[in-house]
Enzyme design. Structure first.
Site, PDB file in Angstrom:
ATOM      1  N   LYS A  73       6.937   1.972  -3.128  1.00 54.06           N
ATOM      2  CA  LYS A  73       5.490   2.111  -2.518  1.00 54.06           C
ATOM      3  C   LYS A  73       5.560   3.365  -1.948  1.00 54.06           C
ATOM      4  CE  LYS A  73       3.092  -0.851  -0.898  1.00 54.06           C
ATOM      5  NZ  LYS A  73       2.844  -0.449   0.335  1.00 54.06           N
ATOM      6  N   THR A  75       7.271   5.716  -1.978  1.00 51.82           N
ATOM      7  CA  THR A  75       8.371   7.302  -2.310  1.00 51.82           C
ATOM      8  C   THR A  75       7.737   7.607  -2.912  1.00 51.82           C
ATOM      9  OG1 THR A  75      10.019   5.672  -1.899  1.00 51.82           O
ATOM     10  CG2 THR A  75       9.720   7.514  -3.691  1.00 51.82           C
ATOM     11  N   ARG A  96       1.460   4.855   6.851  1.00 50.85           N
ATOM     12  CA  ARG A  96       1.298   4.507   8.558  1.00 50.85           C
ATOM     13  C   ARG A  96       2.432   4.655   9.389  1.00 50.85           C
ATOM     14  NH1 ARG A  96       1.674  -1.735   6.914  1.00 50.85           N
ATOM     15  NH2 ARG A  96       2.664  -1.269   4.567  1.00 50.85           N
ATOM     16  N   LYS A 107      14.105  -5.124   5.638  1.00 46.30           N
ATOM     17  CA  LYS A 107      13.238  -4.374   4.758  1.00 46.30           C
ATOM     18  C   LYS A 107      13.380  -2.989   4.575  1.00 46.30           C
ATOM     19  CE  LYS A 107       8.739  -3.120   3.170  1.00 46.30           C
ATOM     20  NZ  LYS A 107       8.378  -1.061   3.906  1.00 46.30           N
ATOM     21  N   ALA A 275       0.130  -5.910   6.019  1.00 45.09           N
ATOM     22  CA  ALA A 275      -0.658  -6.718   5.463  1.00 45.09           C
ATOM     23  C   ALA A 275      -0.722  -7.522   5.335  1.00 45.09           C
ATOM     24  CB  ALA A 275      -0.698  -5.325   4.051  1.00 45.09           C
ATOM     25  N   PHE A 303       2.194  -3.965   0.996  1.00 46.54           N
ATOM     26  CA  PHE A 303       2.541  -4.674   0.763  1.00 46.54           C
ATOM     27  C   PHE A 303       1.491  -4.958  -0.942  1.00 46.54           C
ATOM     28  CE2 PHE A 303       3.712  -7.118   4.350  1.00 46.54           C
ATOM     29  CZ  PHE A 303       5.367  -6.600   3.862  1.00 46.54           C
ATOM     30  N   PHE A 383      14.045   3.422 -12.591  1.00 46.28           N
ATOM     31  CA  PHE A 383      14.700   3.568 -12.032  1.00 46.28           C
ATOM     32  C   PHE A 383      16.180   4.035 -13.052  1.00 46.28           C
ATOM     33  CE2 PHE A 383      12.896   1.177  -8.927  1.00 46.28           C
ATOM     34  CZ  PHE A 383      13.594   0.258  -7.834  1.00 46.28           C
ATOM     35  N   TRP A 411      11.536   9.089  -6.732  1.00 46.74           N
ATOM     36  CA  TRP A 411      12.992   9.307  -5.777  1.00 46.74           C
ATOM     37  C   TRP A 411      13.953  10.221  -6.331  1.00 46.74           C
ATOM     38  CZ3 TRP A 411      17.704   8.095  -7.167  1.00 46.74           C
ATOM     39  CH2 TRP A 411      18.253   7.247  -6.267  1.00 46.74           C
TER      40      TRP A 411
END
Length: 558
Positions: A73, A75, A96, A107, A275, A303, A383, A411
């Site tokens: 998210k 990214t 954030r 994470k 979150a 999230f 991906f 990405w």
């Protein structure tokens, strides 16, 4: 190259040059070295006034329910901001701050990935400008003042058994969840049970993120309920008459931080509530500064849409008077196949049947966003293992429910790979079709607000409240807190309360076991399932891979 290697190879521009792109002069910056800065108070006031008159378009980035396969998210948010600049739009991103807990836990960082990152990545992921440390100290000063009040005669007759204020630290440390303090004799304090939360779950974090001025900050700190007296009346922190000292520790914290993306797009990075256990959004001030300086502002909520997006829309937007113009829902084919039942080890194998089954999770989030009157576009975070057949199927499934799904390659290609997404998002934002409204009215009883979220967003059949939770709800309403919004703390790994219920569960019983009052922040927290406000470290924490050499170069950080 790894994310950190890509970030370290990037040549950053001086932050003064980044500020010039959005018309902030150097004398309106407080420099933290060459590449980080805070906005001065007078410039903050100027930007608040500017945003109130003519704000930019606000774009919220959210996602499908997280899986170990990853969604990306941050990214996508960063890539989208860069992509908007590539198509000629004046964009700014507001994100954030990362917590040290996930950085050393499981994470990883929160600076994006690949060629869609904010920098200096190591600084932002670690101590940054010291905001979270100052929040931790302010939180713990309140705790120390409460215990000192008990020790020095307890003039307010606080019942120590009712003290609800927890200490905090910005690490995952399960051993601190439940502790006993004040042991060792009369001079060591009043013995009592106490608890720690992670700093990003502190009410001080929420207060900082929702306050626009020092005056508002102090008003909110005054309203914090720290416990009850022996007459069962609420005691607020303001009654200890130490609010000024706490606010002094937060003087600089309230000012947004300015950094940059790899492609030199301005980025306001400020505030970091989780979150799943808090409201999950960057600070109101950071968003306002971005709206004042950019024609298109990309921001994200933590999230998935059931957690961060709902809280962004029902708590932050309502509190700050924000109105989003478009929503991006980040999805990956890998994550949707996991929601369709595929094991992580098998995600590289094409599986259109599992993708179609897992699409139910994405469909739920798309439907949920529409309940706020908002238009969404799906960003398919690409991906290398995705097949053309799977991508075409996902786009077809989205099209069948009236939603555009756009391939996002930020990405691997940075802003260039997000141009198609930028075109799609700006089209929605410019159409003015989104008509934002909250999910529920504040006049509803607290239990009904919780039930509304649980049944309409989480798709539960009904809510089951523990007797202790119902008792607290009744007390909150009797004490005048009934019209506050609610913030539900639950697992991020499922739309439901149960992390094992992947996909799109429905028709289950949603259990609320406890309630907490965040009177200063201005919301009531409902704790569902087994969620805890102090995470623990995994068996093999990320800290095992992090190192630094004699030149100060950090390695292994995401």
């Amino acid at each position: 190259m790894t994310d950190i290697e890509i970030a370290q190879a990037n040549v950053m521009a001086p932050i003064t040059e980044i500020a010039q792109k959005i018309d902030i002069p150097e004398d309106k910056l407080e420099l933290y070295g060459k590449y980080k800065a805070k906005i001065t108070f007078d410039e903050l006031k100027t930007l608040q006034e500017k945003a109130a008159k003519k704000p930019g378009k606000l774009i919220l980035v959210t996602a499908v329910t997280p899986t170990p396969a990853g969604e990306g998210k941050s990214t996508v948010s960063i890539g989208l901001a860069d992509g908007l600049r590539k198509i000629g739009k004046k964009s700014v991103v507001a994100l954030r701050e990362p917590s040290l807990g996930p950085c050393f836990g499981v994470k990883g960082g929160a600076c994006g990935g690949g060629y869609a990152q904010i920098v200096p990545m190591e600084d932002i992921n670690l101590h940054f400008t010291g905001d979270i440390h100052a929040i931790s100290i302010a939180n713990n000063l309140i705790a120390a003042l409460i215990d000192n009040h008990l020790q020095q005669g307890n003039e307010l007759n606080i019942d120590s058994r009712t003290i609800s204020w927890k200490r905090c630290v910005d690490l995952n440390d399960r051993a601190l969840r439940n502790i006993t303090i004040g042991l060792g004799g009369r001079l060591q304090g009043v013995p009592r049970e106490d608890h720690f939360s992670i700093a990003v779950a502190s009410e001080i974090m929420a207060i900082v993120c929702l306050s626009k001025t020092i005056t508002e900050l102090k008003q909110r700190i005054d309203r914090i309920v720290i416990g009850q007296n022996y007459n069962k009346e609420n005691v607020t922190f303001g009654q200890l008459k130490c609010t000024g000292a706490v606010a002094a520790l937060l003087k600089d914290v309230i000012k947004p931080n300015l950094v940059q993306t790899l492609e030199k797009t301005p980025a306001f990075v400020h505030g970091g509530p989780f979150a799943n256990i808090a409201h999950g959004c960057n600070s109101v001030n950071a968003t306002i500064c971005a709206l004042a300086t950019g024609d298109y502002v990309v921001t994200e909520a933590g999230f998935a849409a059931d957690l961060g997006a709902e809280k962004f829309l029902d708590i932050k937007c309502r509190s700050a008077g924000l109105k989003p113009d478009a929503v991006v829902i980040v999805a990956t084919i890998r994550a949707l196949k996991m929601h369709g039942g595929v094991a992580k080890a098998d995600l590289s194998k094409p599986d259109c049947a599992a993708l179609e089954k897992g699409f139910a999770n994405l469909k739920t989030h798309i439907e949920n966003i529409s309940k706020f009157g908002l238009k969404a576009v799906v960003a398919v975070n690409k991906f290398i293992t995705d097949t053309d057949e799977e991508t075409a199927l996902l786009q077809k499934l989205c099209s069948q429910i009236g939603t555009n799904a756009v391939l996002s390659e930020g990405w691997g290609k940075g802003g260039e790979g997000a141009k198609a997404l930028a075109e799609a998002v700006s089209k929605i934002a410019d159409s003015n079709e989104s008509k934002y409204h909250p999910l529920y009215e504040l006049e509803l009883p607290l239990a009904d607000k919780i039930s509304t979220i649980a049944t309409q967003i989480y798709r539960a059949q009904k809510v089951e409240f523990d007797s202790a939770a119902l008792k607290k709800l009744k007390t909150f309403e009797e004490n005048g807190y009934g019209k506050l919004p609610v913030c539900i703390a639950k697992t991020q790994n499922s739309i439901s309360h149960d992390p094992k219920l992947i996909g799109a569960p429905e028709g289950y019983i949603f259990p609320v076991r406890d309630m907490q009052l965040y009177a200063g922040a201005g919301f009531v927290v409902a704790l569902a399932g087994d969620i805890m406000t102090m995470p623990g470290l995994p068996k093999a924490p990320a800290a095992l891979d992090i190192d630094v050499n004699d030149d100060g170069v950090i390695s292994g950080l995401f």
